[in-house]
Design a protein around this motif. Structure first.
Motif, short mmCIF file in Angstrom:
data_model
loop_
_atom_site.label_atom_id
_atom_site.label_comp_id
_atom_site.label_asym_id
_atom_site.label_seq_id
_atom_site.Cartn_x
_atom_site.Cartn_y
_atom_site.Cartn_z
N ILE A 6 -16.30 -5.04 105.87
CA ILE A 6 -16.53 -4.51 107.21
C ILE A 6 -17.32 -5.54 108.01
O ILE A 6 -18.37 -6.02 107.56
N THR A 335 -14.97 12.10 107.04
CA THR A 335 -14.00 11.20 107.69
C THR A 335 -13.57 11.74 109.06
O THR A 335 -13.29 10.96 109.97
N HIS A 338 -16.14 10.68 111.36
CA HIS A 338 -15.95 9.26 111.66
C HIS A 338 -14.93 9.10 112.79
O HIS A 338 -15.13 8.30 113.71
N VAL A 395 -12.31 -3.54 109.80
CA VAL A 395 -12.31 -3.11 108.40
C VAL A 395 -11.08 -3.65 107.70
O VAL A 395 -9.95 -3.46 108.17
N ALA A 413 -14.81 4.19 107.66
CA ALA A 413 -16.16 3.87 108.13
C ALA A 413 -16.31 4.09 109.62
O ALA A 413 -15.36 4.05 110.40
N LEU A 426 -24.72 3.21 109.18
CA LEU A 426 -23.37 2.97 108.68
C LEU A 426 -22.92 4.17 107.88
O LEU A 426 -23.57 4.57 106.91
N LEU A 428 -19.91 5.88 105.59
CA LEU A 428 -18.84 5.39 104.72
C LEU A 428 -18.25 6.52 103.89
O LEU A 428 -18.98 7.41 103.45
#
Length: 511
Positions: A6, A335, A338, A395, A413, A426, A428
């Protein structure tokens, strides 16, 4: 082992983090209100009936805005039923969820509760069975200082000061045949346009959300948004999106990749908005309110639970879609968060549905305890730590095959940089069910000096991906320290366990 590289550059950003992105939803549905946030007689209830144990968890979760009172419920709701002396409020049949609504909890109670929870209110109006006048009257009741019929009625009912509600939804899911008062796009577009104009004549400072498609799978998706905005573009500020995800037939790989679907859904709605803007020669920008999203086992509801509810007859606040969330669900929710954050330039509002008991991060029992579900943790940490600017990440990740989406990134991410605080947050996720993920992060334009915190949610020792927090065993799934993380020659390196969601906060000033 999977791997991901990343690259972060302090000058490659998307937008400021919109604080309304971390919203939630309270609907008069199941046990969200009654025995959820409100339960007079509970050992933890205050003098108004608000459950203090639930309030404490809500504050820890950190929602910034809460949509109320629906949802499908609002399309048959008479808001006047929920104001005035409680003993005089009528009991009504709620056709949306086949229950009896007592109206013991209404607008005044929710405003008081929202102040305790320190959240902004997002109020929905009924455009299913009602229309322009009822919506206009509600704005006058809620926001006008006094000296008129509706504002003086609010004062008579105990609220001398206006509620000052800024954010309003123009109905709910009216593209759906299941909705009370279902409409065509033309019918709804004209109604939304005229209702918006009337509401703004009462209070020109309010922000308005038009109803978008109930899901990406709706046969009218795309054309609905285009038609509605062609009518109402100049009168509204946002158009809504709704999406729920579940695992089908044991296909965990596709389920873990549903953020790919959310990305595409958002991109499609943005394209439609901007197409209408260009065709209509509009100058203002319409953004997105993703005001219903979550993991929800709709198959179980549609095939089993809905029939059971109907067969049981009319009851007050029965149990309804009280899904128990496991480790897999928590990683998926991470996710989805995200995806929302990466689209924060256009998704300016988002509400996870719902807050308590009903497909919720918080569960409670009548007369009993309240606790955090697995999905509580990604939301709470992102609401707490995602501040400043959203970073545009590059990414490069190992791929995982899925039946639904083809090959997808093993590592997903998102990240933010808070220059004032001097930190990069960050976020993940490792989608692999079996392999660890080796992640390296190149921080360009930033001088990283230390790791402030590093936490991970993953399968607990002795458990599996279906492990969940339940009454009596309420802390099986949660955040624990991420051990394998550190700096190597200025590069951040972390090893993510299989099926995990993690957050790493790094002290990082401008280089």
């Amino acid at each position: 082992m999977t791997s991901a590289r990343i690259t972060i550059d302090r000058d490659f950003t998307i937008a400021d983090v919109p604080r309304r992105l971390f919203g939630s939803f309270v609907e008069h549905m199941g046990r969200c209100v009654y025995t959820g946030i409100y339960e007079p007689g509970h050992p933890q209830a205050d003098e108004r009936g608000f459950r203090r144990d639930v309030l404490q968890l809500v504050k820890e979760l950190g929602p910034t805005v809460i949509r109320y009172p629906g949802g499908n419920f609002v399309s048959g709701y008479l808001w006047e039923d929920g104001v005035g002396p409680v003993e005089n409020r009528p009991r009504r049949l709620d056709g949306a969820w086949h229950t009896v609504e007592t109206n013991a909890f209404g607008l005044h109670e929710f405003v008081d509760w929202a102040k305790e929870a320190d959240v902004e209110i997002m109020e929905a109006v009924n455009l299913g069975t009602r229309g322009v006048e009822e919506a206009r009257a509600l704005v006058e009741y809620a926001n006008h200082p006094g000296g008129t019929y509706w504002s003086d009625l609010r004062r008579k009912n105990g609220a001398a000061d206006p509620f000052d509600i800024r954010l309003w939804c123009l109905g709910n899911e009216l593209d759906g045949p299941w909705q009370i008062g279902h409409k065509t796009a033309d019918e709804y577009g004209r109604l939304a346009q005229e209702t918006a104009k009337a509401m703004r004549l009462v209070d020109p400072t309010i922000e308005l959300v038009a109803v978008g498609s109930s899901s990406r799978e709706m046969p009218t998706f795309g054309s609905w948004e285009h038609t509605v905005l062609t009518h109402a573009y100049e009168e509204v500020d946002y158009i809504s999106m709704h999406a729920y995800y579940q695992e089908h037939d044991g296909d965990a790989a596709s389920f873990l990749a549903e953020g790919v679907d959310m990305d595409a859904f958002i991109d499609g709605v943005v394209a439609t908005i901007d197409g209408v803007k260009a065709a209509g020669k509009h100058r203002k920008q319409i953004d997105i309110s993703f005001d219903e999203w979550n993991v929800w086992d709709q198959t179980r509801y549609n095939e089993i639970e809905a029939r059971e509810i109907a067969a049981a007859g009319w009851r007050e606040h029965p149990r309804l879609i009280e899904d128990t969330y496991d480790v897999t669900d928590a990683v998926v929710v991470g996710t989805l968060l995200h995806s929302l954050l990466r689209h924060g330039d256009r998704v300016r509002i988002a509400n996870q549905a719902q807050l308590v008991n009903v497909i919720a991060p918080i569960r409670s029992e009548e007369g009993g305890p309240a606790w955090r579900q697995s999905i509580f943790w990604p939301f709470a940490r992102m609401a707490q730590l995602a501040k400043g600017r959203i970073l545009r990440l590059a990414v490069e990740s190992s791929q995982i095959p899925t039946r639904k989406f083809g090959d997808v990134d093993a590592v997903d991410a998102a990240a933010t940089w808070d220059e004032a605080d001097g930190t990069v947050a960050l976020f993940l996720a490792n989608r692999s069910l079996e392999e660890s993920g080796e992640v390296t992060v190149d921080l360009r334009g930033l001088s990283a000096t230390a790791i402030r915190s590093a936490e991970v949610l993953t399968t607990p020792e002795g458990g599996d991906r279906a492990t969940a927090n339940v009454e009596g065993d309420q802390d099986r799934v949660g955040l624990v320290p991420l051990r394998e993380v550190g700096f190597d020659e200025g590069t951040l390196r972390a090893t993510l366990p299989p099926l995990s969601w993690a957050v790493v906060v790094v002290d990082a000033a401008k280089a």
